[in-house]
Design a protein around this motif. Structure first.
Motif, PDB file in Angstrom:
ATOM      1  N   TYR A   1      34.302  12.549  32.393  1.00  0.00           N
ATOM      2  CA  TYR A   1      35.195  12.774  33.545  1.00  0.00           C
ATOM      3  C   TYR A   1      34.593  12.089  34.761  1.00  0.00           C
ATOM      4  CZ  TYR A   1      38.346  15.255  36.687  1.00  0.00           C
ATOM      5  OH  TYR A   1      39.301  15.563  37.614  1.00  0.00           O
ATOM      6  N   ARG A   2      35.269  11.076  35.261  1.00  0.00           N
ATOM      7  CA  ARG A   2      34.666  10.302  36.353  1.00  0.00           C
ATOM      8  C   ARG A   2      35.087  10.831  37.722  1.00  0.00           C
ATOM      9  NH1 ARG A   2      38.662   6.379  38.236  1.00  0.00           N
ATOM     10  NH2 ARG A   2      37.108   5.355  39.510  1.00  0.00           N
ATOM     11  N   ASN A   3      34.223  10.601  38.689  1.00  0.00           N
ATOM     12  CA  ASN A   3      34.581  10.930  40.067  1.00  0.00           C
ATOM     13  C   ASN A   3      35.581   9.902  40.578  1.00  0.00           C
ATOM     14  OD1 ASN A   3      32.918  13.124  40.271  1.00  0.00           O
ATOM     15  ND2 ASN A   3      31.212  11.973  41.146  1.00  0.00           N
ATOM     16  N   GLN A   4      36.319  10.267  41.603  1.00  0.00           N
ATOM     17  CA  GLN A   4      37.170   9.275  42.263  1.00  0.00           C
ATOM     18  C   GLN A   4      36.279   8.246  42.953  1.00  0.00           C
ATOM     19  OE1 GLN A   4      40.175  10.704  44.857  1.00  0.00           O
ATOM     20  NE2 GLN A   4      41.031  12.090  43.347  1.00  0.00           N
ATOM     21  N   SER A   5      36.868   7.087  43.223  1.00  0.00           N
ATOM     22  CA  SER A   5      36.100   6.068  43.948  1.00  0.00           C
ATOM     23  C   SER A   5      35.810   6.564  45.360  1.00  0.00           C
ATOM     24  CB  SER A   5      36.915   4.777  44.040  1.00  0.00           C
ATOM     25  OG  SER A   5      37.171   4.282  42.754  1.00  0.00           O
ATOM     26  N   CYS A   6      34.633   6.219  45.846  1.00  0.00           N
ATOM     27  CA  CYS A   6      34.244   6.650  47.196  1.00  0.00           C
ATOM     28  C   CYS A   6      35.059   5.864  48.237  1.00  0.00           C
ATOM     29  CB  CYS A   6      32.749   6.377  47.370  1.00  0.00           C
ATOM     30  SG  CYS A   6      32.186   6.655  49.038  1.00  0.00           S
ATOM     31  N   ASP A   7      35.590   6.577  49.221  1.00  0.00           N
ATOM     32  CA  ASP A   7      36.396   5.923  50.264  1.00  0.00           C
ATOM     33  C   ASP A   7      35.559   5.460  51.450  1.00  0.00           C
ATOM     34  OD1 ASP A   7      38.870   6.153  49.065  1.00  0.00           O
ATOM     35  OD2 ASP A   7      39.074   8.239  49.721  1.00  0.00           O
ATOM     36  N   PHE A   8      34.396   6.106  51.633  1.00  0.00           N
ATOM     37  CA  PHE A   8      33.581   5.756  52.802  1.00  0.00           C
ATOM     38  C   PHE A   8      32.101   6.025  52.496  1.00  0.00           C
ATOM     39  CE2 PHE A   8      31.533   6.423  56.878  1.00  0.00           C
ATOM     40  CZ  PHE A   8      32.004   5.335  57.599  1.00  0.00           C
ATOM     41  N   PHE A   9      31.285   5.002  52.630  1.00  0.00           N
ATOM     42  CA  PHE A   9      29.842   5.141  52.383  1.00  0.00           C
ATOM     43  C   PHE A   9      29.131   5.351  53.721  1.00  0.00           C
ATOM     44  CE2 PHE A   9      31.459   2.651  48.836  1.00  0.00           C
ATOM     45  CZ  PHE A   9      30.823   3.234  47.744  1.00  0.00           C
ATOM     46  N   ASP A  10      28.252   6.357  53.765  1.00  0.00           N
ATOM     47  CA  ASP A  10      27.693   6.732  55.077  1.00  0.00           C
ATOM     48  C   ASP A  10      26.269   6.231  55.316  1.00  0.00           C
ATOM     49  OD1 ASP A  10      26.158   8.284  53.507  1.00  0.00           O
ATOM     50  OD2 ASP A  10      26.990  10.202  54.160  1.00  0.00           O
ATOM     51  N   ALA A  11      25.866   5.188  54.639  1.00  0.00           N
ATOM     52  CA  ALA A  11      24.595   4.490  54.922  1.00  0.00           C
ATOM     53  C   ALA A  11      23.338   5.227  54.477  1.00  0.00           C
ATOM     54  CB  ALA A  11      24.477   4.150  56.415  1.00  0.00           C
ATOM     55  N   SER A  12      23.458   6.331  53.728  1.00  0.00           N
ATOM     56  CA  SER A  12      22.233   7.003  53.275  1.00  0.00           C
ATOM     57  C   SER A  12      21.461   6.099  52.310  1.00  0.00           C
ATOM     58  CB  SER A  12      22.563   8.290  52.519  1.00  0.00           C
ATOM     59  OG  SER A  12      23.609   8.963  53.120  1.00  0.00           O
ATOM     60  N   GLY A  13      20.134   6.157  52.409  1.00  0.00           N
ATOM     61  CA  GLY A  13      19.312   5.340  51.516  1.00  0.00           C
ATOM     62  C   GLY A  13      19.265   5.930  50.107  1.00  0.00           C
ATOM     63  N   ILE A  14      18.943   5.069  49.154  1.00  0.00           N
ATOM     64  CA  ILE A  14      18.838   5.491  47.742  1.00  0.00           C
ATOM     65  C   ILE A  14      17.420   5.206  47.261  1.00  0.00           C
ATOM     66  CG2 ILE A  14      19.646   5.000  45.397  1.00  0.00           C
ATOM     67  CD1 ILE A  14      22.333   4.386  46.430  1.00  0.00           C
TER      68      ILE A  14
END
Ligand SMILES: Cc1cc2nc3c(=O)[nH]c(=O)nc-3n(C[C@H](O)[C@H](O)[C@H](O)COP(=O)(O)O)c2cc1C
Length: 263
Positions: free
Chosen positions: A83-96
């Protein structure tokens, strides 16, 4: 020959096939650069029409009710790993953390030492698609100063793309002016290497490589959910700019999908 130089495939390629595929591929190049903003537009379809034409199902016989008498089909349980998540609409710049990136690409690697098989199928085991992991955020933890890493799926290592210290060209190539997607932290780029794509199956190899990319990004997408990362596939980039940012020859490497990732 253990590690074949990439140019070696050119020896087995038919130049006519390569040229035809390049011509066709270039027709699908999405040009969003500033220099064409006054002479190009994607479409002129009004919102209501666009909404009718998307998100629907295609019935072969729309005027006839000839469905089976079964009750409606069950959907996938939300608890399913598929079950996949929906595509992200807005990325908030958090580091990975780079550890997450390593886990994210793990389904794309050779399975173990006894085989060349990977976590996704590939027609004729050509594996004609190359993966580039690109850091877009200064807050990521990253193993080197260079921002672009090329995946070596058999060696299970990253090859460092030389001189990729500054990612501004890359960001400009991936994200068009005026975009509303925010600040993704990482971009995974899936690029087919044309001599490897075409030498065996010729024109059909192009189709097969596109399908291979679909199965690759779907695995990465599901892995994002598992790792609690946001993701969105992205096609709003200009191929030539992207190749330039990666230091690749745009007649040999076709970047066919970008996968934006964020925390
Ligand atoms: C190959 C591919 C390319 C895409 N390119 C873009 C894009 O350029 N811009 C965008 O906003 N979304 C893009 N998307 C995301 C789709 O718009 C999204 O998957 C679709 O609206 C369905 O929504 P969902 O993913 O949330 O289920 C792309 C998806 C795919 C599979």
């Amino acid at each position: 020959m253990k590690n074949i130089p990439h140019d070696y495939y050119i020896k087995f390629s038919d130049p006519k096939v390569s040229e035809d595929v390049l011509d066709f591929h270039n027709k699908g190049n999405f040009t969003i650069h500033d220099c064409v903003k006054n002479i190009s537009s994607l479409h002129n379809l009004p919102e209501h029409l666009l909404s009718d034409l998307t998100g629907n199902e295609l019935q072969i016989y729309p005027d006839m009710d000839i469905t089976t008498n079964e009750p409606i089909l069950d959907t996938l349980a939300t608890s399913s790993p598929l079950y996949r998540n929906q595509s992200c609409d807005f990325f908030d710049a958090s580091g990975i953390a780079f550890e997450s990136i390593k886990k994210l690409i793990s389904p794309l690697l050779r399975k173990d030492e006894t085989t060349n098989k990977r976590g996704y199928p590939s027609a004729g085991a050509l594996y004609s698609v190359e993966v580039f992991c690109c850091s877009l955020s200064p807050d990521n933890t990253w193993p080197c100063s260079e921002k672009i890493l090329h995946l070596l799926p058999n060696s299970r290592k990253f090859e460092v793309i030389q001189d990729s210290f500054d990612n501004s060209l890359l960001t400009e190539a991936i994200l068009p002016q005026g975009h509303k997607i925010g600040n993704p932290s990482v971009a995974i780029i899936y690029a087919m290497y044309i001599p490897k794509t075409l030498f065996k199956y010729r024109y059909r190899g192009y189709r097969l490589a596109l399908m291979e990319i679909g199965s690759m990004y779907m695995l990465a997408d599901l892995q994002c959910k598992h790792l609690n990362l946001k993701s969105r596939q992205w096609s709003g980039y200009t191929d030539n700019m992207l190749c330039r940012a990666l230091g690749l020859n745009p007649t040999l490497f076709f970047p066919s999908c970008v996968h934006l990732i964020g925390a």
